[in-house]
Design a protein around this motif. Structure first.
Motif, short mmCIF file in Angstrom:
data_model
loop_
_atom_site.label_atom_id
_atom_site.label_comp_id
_atom_site.label_asym_id
_atom_site.label_seq_id
_atom_site.Cartn_x
_atom_site.Cartn_y
_atom_site.Cartn_z
N ILE A 80 0.84 -1.20 0.00
CA ILE A 80 0.00 0.00 0.00
C ILE A 80 0.88 1.25 0.00
N ALA A 81 0.61 2.16 -0.92
CA ALA A 81 1.36 3.41 -1.00
C ALA A 81 1.01 4.32 0.17
N VAL A 82 2.04 4.89 0.81
CA VAL A 82 1.84 5.91 1.85
C VAL A 82 2.72 7.10 1.51
N ARG A 83 2.32 8.25 2.00
CA ARG A 83 3.06 9.48 1.71
C ARG A 83 3.51 10.20 2.97
N SER A 84 3.29 9.58 4.12
CA SER A 84 3.73 10.17 5.39
C SER A 84 4.02 9.05 6.38
N PHE A 85 4.81 9.38 7.39
CA PHE A 85 5.13 8.39 8.43
C PHE A 85 3.89 8.00 9.23
N ASP A 86 2.95 8.93 9.35
CA ASP A 86 1.76 8.68 10.16
C ASP A 86 0.89 7.55 9.60
N GLU A 87 0.99 7.30 8.31
CA GLU A 87 0.15 6.28 7.67
C GLU A 87 0.68 4.86 7.86
N LYS A 130 14.70 7.91 10.81
CA LYS A 130 13.50 8.53 11.38
C LYS A 130 12.58 7.52 12.05
N LEU A 131 12.60 6.28 11.58
CA LEU A 131 11.72 5.25 12.11
C LEU A 131 12.43 4.30 13.08
#
Length: 222
Positions: A80-87, A130-131
């Protein structure tokens, strides 16, 4: 364990489905990011002829990454494509695998130099930092070699420090990566993505010191 896995552009599209099956069976949490592949290579060719600005090259190459990333997500139902760390957490909670389309994230934060020395390797390292994750780079060769990779006398290096790697002229990773690994203290492994069985063993704690790989960091203890 959380792994940021960078899937090299050289592995797209031929090896994607085999790697996808490995990722689905992994015991670890995975976050994917992909390289720009032939699209980014074509930009390099154009730049050699027309000499575009560093800013233009940087952002256009990242857009190439997003294009290929969106196609990988279209090929693989559970990516699944995500565009932010929050997702990312929400995708993991749904039993899926997040793939970061990084253009919007990097455009907002702009953490890296604008240079051909910075590629998806360095972007993946920044994301791993970052993660608080380990970094796994999948490419089309076995890892870092001592000597020219095309030489008959080349030797695969299984353990190397980022400091040592700084003095290598050319490797399968970008020139900025060793410095970022030092700055961020990220642990990095390089494996050949053309052999999905190796990736499976690595992600499921079945790997051994006799495997083909390079570890960039402190001395690895099995």
């Amino acid at each position: 364990m959380v792994y940021v896995i960078k899937v090299g552009g050289s592995l797209y599209p031929e090896y994607i489905m085999d790697l996808y099956e490995v990722f689905r069976k992994s015991d670890e949490k995975i976050i994917l990011i992909n390289g720009g592949g032939e699209l980014a290579n074509k930009l390099r060719e154009y730049n050699n002829k027309y000499n575009f600005t560093d800013d233009t090259n940087h952002w256009n190459a990242i857009m190439c990454m997003d294009i290929i990333g969106s196609q990988i997500c279209d090929m693989c139902d559970d990516i699944i494509a995500v565009r932010s760390f929050d997702e990312i957490d929400e995708v993991h909670k749904n039993g899926k695998i997040p793939l970061i389309l990084s253009y919007e994230l990097l455009k907002k934060l702009d953490p890296l130099a604008h240079s051909w020395d910075v590629t998806s390797d360095s972007i993946a390292c920044w994301i791993a930092h970052k993660l608080n994750a380990k970094l796994l780079i999948l490419t089309n060769i076995n890892g870092i070699y001592n000597g020219n990779i095309y030489s008959k006398n080349k030797r695969l290096i299984q353990d190397i420090s980022p400091n040592e790697l700084l003095f290598f002229d050319e490797t399968c990773v970008d020139k900025c990566l060793p410095r970022l690994l030092l700055d961020y203290q990220v642990d990095c492994f390089i494996l050949n993505g053309k052999y999905p069985d190796r990736i499976f063993r690595f992600l499921n704690n079945q790997f051994s010191e006799n495997e083909f790989y390079t570890h960039i960091g402190g001395k690895l203890k099995w």
